[in-house]
Motif scaffolding. Structure first.
Motif, PDB file in Angstrom:
ATOM      1  N   GLU A  68       2.314  -7.386  -2.293  1.00  0.00           N
ATOM      2  CA  GLU A  68       2.271  -6.560  -3.499  1.00  0.00           C
ATOM      3  C   GLU A  68       0.891  -6.608  -4.151  1.00  0.00           C
ATOM      4  O   GLU A  68       0.386  -5.600  -4.643  1.00  0.00           O
ATOM      5  N   TRP A  69       0.269  -7.772  -4.160  1.00  0.00           N
ATOM      6  CA  TRP A  69      -1.057  -7.922  -4.762  1.00  0.00           C
ATOM      7  C   TRP A  69      -2.091  -7.082  -4.034  1.00  0.00           C
ATOM      8  O   TRP A  69      -2.987  -6.514  -4.654  1.00  0.00           O
ATOM      9  N   ARG A  70      -1.983  -7.003  -2.724  1.00  0.00           N
ATOM     10  CA  ARG A  70      -2.983  -6.303  -1.915  1.00  0.00           C
ATOM     11  C   ARG A  70      -2.763  -4.792  -1.827  1.00  0.00           C
ATOM     12  O   ARG A  70      -3.710  -4.042  -1.641  1.00  0.00           O
ATOM     13  N   LEU A  71      -1.510  -4.343  -1.947  1.00  0.00           N
ATOM     14  CA  LEU A  71      -1.238  -2.923  -1.742  1.00  0.00           C
ATOM     15  C   LEU A  71      -0.986  -2.129  -3.017  1.00  0.00           C
ATOM     16  O   LEU A  71      -0.871  -0.909  -2.959  1.00  0.00           O
ATOM     17  N   ASP A  72      -0.919  -2.777  -4.159  1.00  0.00           N
ATOM     18  CA  ASP A  72      -0.757  -2.051  -5.413  1.00  0.00           C
ATOM     19  C   ASP A  72      -2.054  -1.298  -5.702  1.00  0.00           C
ATOM     20  O   ASP A  72      -3.090  -1.906  -5.962  1.00  0.00           O
ATOM     21  N   PRO A  73      -2.016   0.051  -5.669  1.00  0.00           N
ATOM     22  CA  PRO A  73      -3.240   0.815  -5.902  1.00  0.00           C
ATOM     23  C   PRO A  73      -3.875   0.554  -7.266  1.00  0.00           C
ATOM     24  O   PRO A  73      -5.064   0.798  -7.454  1.00  0.00           O
ATOM     25  N   GLN A  74      -3.097   0.057  -8.209  1.00  0.00           N
ATOM     26  CA  GLN A  74      -3.626  -0.241  -9.544  1.00  0.00           C
ATOM     27  C   GLN A  74      -3.990  -1.713  -9.706  1.00  0.00           C
ATOM     28  O   GLN A  74      -4.482  -2.105 -10.763  1.00  0.00           O
ATOM     29  N   GLY A  75      -3.745  -2.509  -8.681  1.00  0.00           N
ATOM     30  CA  GLY A  75      -3.945  -3.952  -8.789  1.00  0.00           C
ATOM     31  C   GLY A  75      -5.398  -4.378  -8.688  1.00  0.00           C
ATOM     32  O   GLY A  75      -6.198  -3.749  -8.002  1.00  0.00           O
ATOM     33  N   GLY A  81      -3.751   4.861  -3.011  1.00  0.00           N
ATOM     34  CA  GLY A  81      -2.958   5.608  -3.981  1.00  0.00           C
ATOM     35  C   GLY A  81      -1.480   5.437  -3.725  1.00  0.00           C
ATOM     36  O   GLY A  81      -1.064   4.911  -2.690  1.00  0.00           O
ATOM     37  N   HIS A  82      -0.680   5.894  -4.663  1.00  0.00           N
ATOM     38  CA  HIS A  82       0.765   5.732  -4.568  1.00  0.00           C
ATOM     39  C   HIS A  82       1.407   6.627  -3.511  1.00  0.00           C
ATOM     40  O   HIS A  82       2.554   6.415  -3.134  1.00  0.00           O
ATOM     41  N   ARG A  92       7.934   0.006  -2.985  1.00  0.00           N
ATOM     42  CA  ARG A  92       8.434   1.210  -3.659  1.00  0.00           C
ATOM     43  C   ARG A  92       8.571   0.965  -5.160  1.00  0.00           C
ATOM     44  O   ARG A  92       8.312   1.859  -5.973  1.00  0.00           O
ATOM     45  N   GLN A  93       8.963  -0.232  -5.533  1.00  0.00           N
ATOM     46  CA  GLN A  93       9.081  -0.554  -6.957  1.00  0.00           C
ATOM     47  C   GLN A  93       7.724  -0.540  -7.647  1.00  0.00           C
ATOM     48  O   GLN A  93       7.649  -0.352  -8.856  1.00  0.00           O
ATOM     49  N   LEU A  94       6.651  -0.696  -6.879  1.00  0.00           N
ATOM     50  CA  LEU A  94       5.293  -0.604  -7.420  1.00  0.00           C
ATOM     51  C   LEU A  94       4.791   0.837  -7.442  1.00  0.00           C
ATOM     52  O   LEU A  94       3.657   1.089  -7.842  1.00  0.00           O
TER      53      LEU A  94
END
Length: 138
Positions: free
Chosen positions: A70-77, A86-87, A109-111
């Motif tokens: 989640e840390w690596r793939l969250d486009p806003q992270g 991007g999402h 998906r929740q991100l």
């Protein structure tokens, strides 16, 4: 609404997997291979190092261990990888046999990565299909 908000009481892992998979457009190995080669999907290998060393790697797949996904793939992270553009990114999560990857795809998906999914059968299905794999570490 979060996954399982409508379920009362504890749910077992088999029921949870069934529920989360119902919301995923899971892909077979050949479909994932074609999509990745066409630049239409990012393959993300979440297997731990011992399995990668034992069985090899999928050429071109991004390796991100499960605890960092989640840390690596969250486009806003703030800790995202350059590939997290991007999402709308189509991410195909790959674990060893296709179980943990289903849960990981739902987490993405929740991100907001609404096209995240996983590979049916995981790395083992990819390998069994005769798709490209680098040699395991000696």
């Amino acid at each position: 609404m979060a996954v399982n908000d409508h379920i009362k009481g504890p749910v077992g892992i088999d029921a949870l997997l069934e529920e989360v998979r119902a919301g995923l457009d899971r892909v077979e190995a050949e479909e994932a291979h074609v999509a990745a080669r066409a630049g239409e999907a990012l393959l993300v290998d979440i297997r731990y190092a011992a399995l990668r060393d034992r069985d090899g790697l999928i050429p071109g797949a991004l390796v991100v261990e499960r605890n960092e996904l989640e840390w690596r793939l969250d486009p806003q992270g703030s800790h995202r990888v350059p590939e997290a553009t991007g999402h709308d990114l189509r991410v195909v999560v790959i674990c060893n046999e296709g179980y943990a990857s289903s849960l990981a795809a739902v987490s993405l998906r929740q991100l907001g990565l609404h096209r995240a999914t996983d590979l049916v059968g995981g790395f083992q299905a990819w390998k069994a299909a005769g798709l490209p794999v680098t040699a395991p570490s000696p």
